[in-house]
Write an enzyme that holds these catalytic residues in place. Structure first.
Site, PDB file in Angstrom:
ATOM      1  NE  ARG A 170      -6.763   0.581  11.235  1.00 53.02           N
ATOM      2  CZ  ARG A 170      -5.526   0.368  10.800  1.00 53.02           C
ATOM      3  NH1 ARG A 170      -4.599   1.310  10.956  1.00 53.02           N
ATOM      4  NH2 ARG A 170      -5.190  -0.763  10.228  1.00 53.02           N
ATOM      5  CE1 TYR A 191      13.255  32.040   5.456  1.00 49.77           C
ATOM      6  CE2 TYR A 191      13.507  29.673   5.082  1.00 49.77           C
ATOM      7  CZ  TYR A 191      13.144  30.943   4.624  1.00 49.77           C
ATOM      8  OH  TYR A 191      12.682  31.096   3.353  1.00 49.77           O
ATOM      9  CG  MET A 218       9.450  24.164   0.555  1.00 48.11           C
ATOM     10  SD  MET A 218       8.448  25.263  -0.459  1.00 48.11           S
ATOM     11  CE  MET A 218       7.496  26.123   0.778  1.00 48.11           C
ATOM     12  CE  LYS A 273      -0.377  -0.292   5.045  1.00 48.82           C
ATOM     13  NZ  LYS A 273      -1.194  -0.816   6.164  1.00 48.82           N
TER      14      LYS A 273
END
Ligand SMILES: *Cc1c(COP(=O)(O)O)cnc(C)c1O
Length: 339
Positions: free
Chosen positions: A122, A236, A286, A31
């Protein structure tokens, strides 16, 4: 350079886990694109290694790998039969009376399995729901009757024995194949193995399968290096300031590539140049990470963030998460190479 995925190591991990459940079918959970590592490469390789049963979360994931696998491979869909889903060639694990009746009405002769809730709350039939449809469902000939353990990575957790007892009670007298164990359940021992085991994370080198071979190497290209004087800051928030004349390398990856800012929060993240560790400094941004390479004789063209020394579970510990999340977050921007 980039993300290198060791397919022979995945096959070796599958064989090693299969060997822990002798006489039992070992499936492969692929998956989420084989935990981020590329289901279209991983599933056919595991078929070659001997796997015949594959598990995906969504029907669309199943449709993507179905054409890549021979006829005798079974592709099970853990979300079952969702409304409007095309399940041709797939085997839904029906999770509720509603899914069961929908499936039988729409594909009366289609192969199916049953997922039971043994305590995790679940997915799956609850005991009362199961009692009501059990006779009809078993008469229709399910390929598999399964449940899932919530705490298998904690061998001493009392839920393991409770779920085992609940699963046994719900499947007493069932002649169809039964399955309870994922990676953690395989390691709990033969009581948990039944007829089929469903390893996922262990194939990809993650805990709790401590003997797993590492599968991924991730190296990040160095874009630029610079000299930083004592008292100058980097990145930063100016969160790191040089205490000595330093050399800083900036590499091309960041939180947009799945390398969470939290990895650097305690200042313990390292990037590797061969066998040498270089501390990550400042904040992860990022697209960029900054590294103190002052102590390297030469700066290589790329620095490793995942290797045999610093694996997915090490990164997980730094970020306060689990190896599963590190793997499935690996960014789409890396150049991927499959060995
Ligand atoms: C994800 C999943 C697995 C595989 O679990 P691992 O812990 O990765 O081995 C097996 N069964 C079900 C139902 C799952 O959701």
């Amino acid at each position: 350079m980039g993300l290198v995925i060791d397919i022979p190591a995945i096959a070796a991990n599958w064989k090693a886990l299969a060997a822990k459940a002798p006489g039992v079918r070992a499936a492969a959970v692929v998956k989420a694109d084989a935990y981020g590592l590329g289901a279209s490469r991983v599933a056919p390789a595991l078929y070659e290694a001997g796997a015949r049963d594959f598990f995906v979360a969504l029907a669309a994931e199943g449709r993507a790998i179905r054409p890549l696998l021979p006829e005798d491979a079974r592709v099970f869909v853990l979300s079952g039969h969702m409304e409007g889903e095309d399940l041709a060639g797939l085997i839904p694990l029906l999770n509720s009376p509603q899914q069961f009746f929908r499936d039988r009405a729409l594909r009366p002769r289609g192969p199916f399995g049953i997922q039971l809730d043994s305590g995790m709350n679940r997915l799956g039939f609850e005991p009362g729901e199961w009692a009501a449809v059990r006779a009809e469902a078993l008469a229709a000939g399910p390929q598999l009757v399964m449940s899932h353990l919530a705490c298998a990575d904690e061998p001493d957790h009392p839920a393991n024995a409770q779920q085992l007892a609940a699963f046994r009670a719900m499947t007493e007298g069932v002649t169809a194949s039964r399955s309870l164990a994922a990676t953690g359940g395989i390691l709990l021992g033969p009581d948990y193995h039944f007829d089929l085991v469903r390893p996922g994370i262990g194939l990809y080198g993650g805990e709790p399968f401590a003997e797993a071979q590492p599968v991924v190497t991730l190296s990040l290209p160095v874009i630029q290096t610079r000299e930083v004087k004592p008292g100058e800051s980097v990145g930063y928030g100016y969160s790191w300031t040089a205490g000595r004349p330093a050399r800083v390398a900036t590499v091309a990856a960041g939180y947009a590539d799945g390398l969470a800012r939290a990895l650097a929060r305690e200042g313990r993240l390292r990037l590797w140049a061969g066998g040498r560790a270089c501390p990550v400094i400042g904040r992860i941004s990022m697209d960029l990470i900054t590294v103190d390479v002052t102590d390297l004789p030469d700066v290589p063209p790329a620095l490793e963030i995942l290797n045999a020394r610093q694996g997915v579970d090490d990164l997980a510990a730094l970020a306060g998460t689990i190896g599963y999340e590190i793997l499935t977050s690996l960014g789409r921007r890396y150049e991927r190479r499959w060995l």
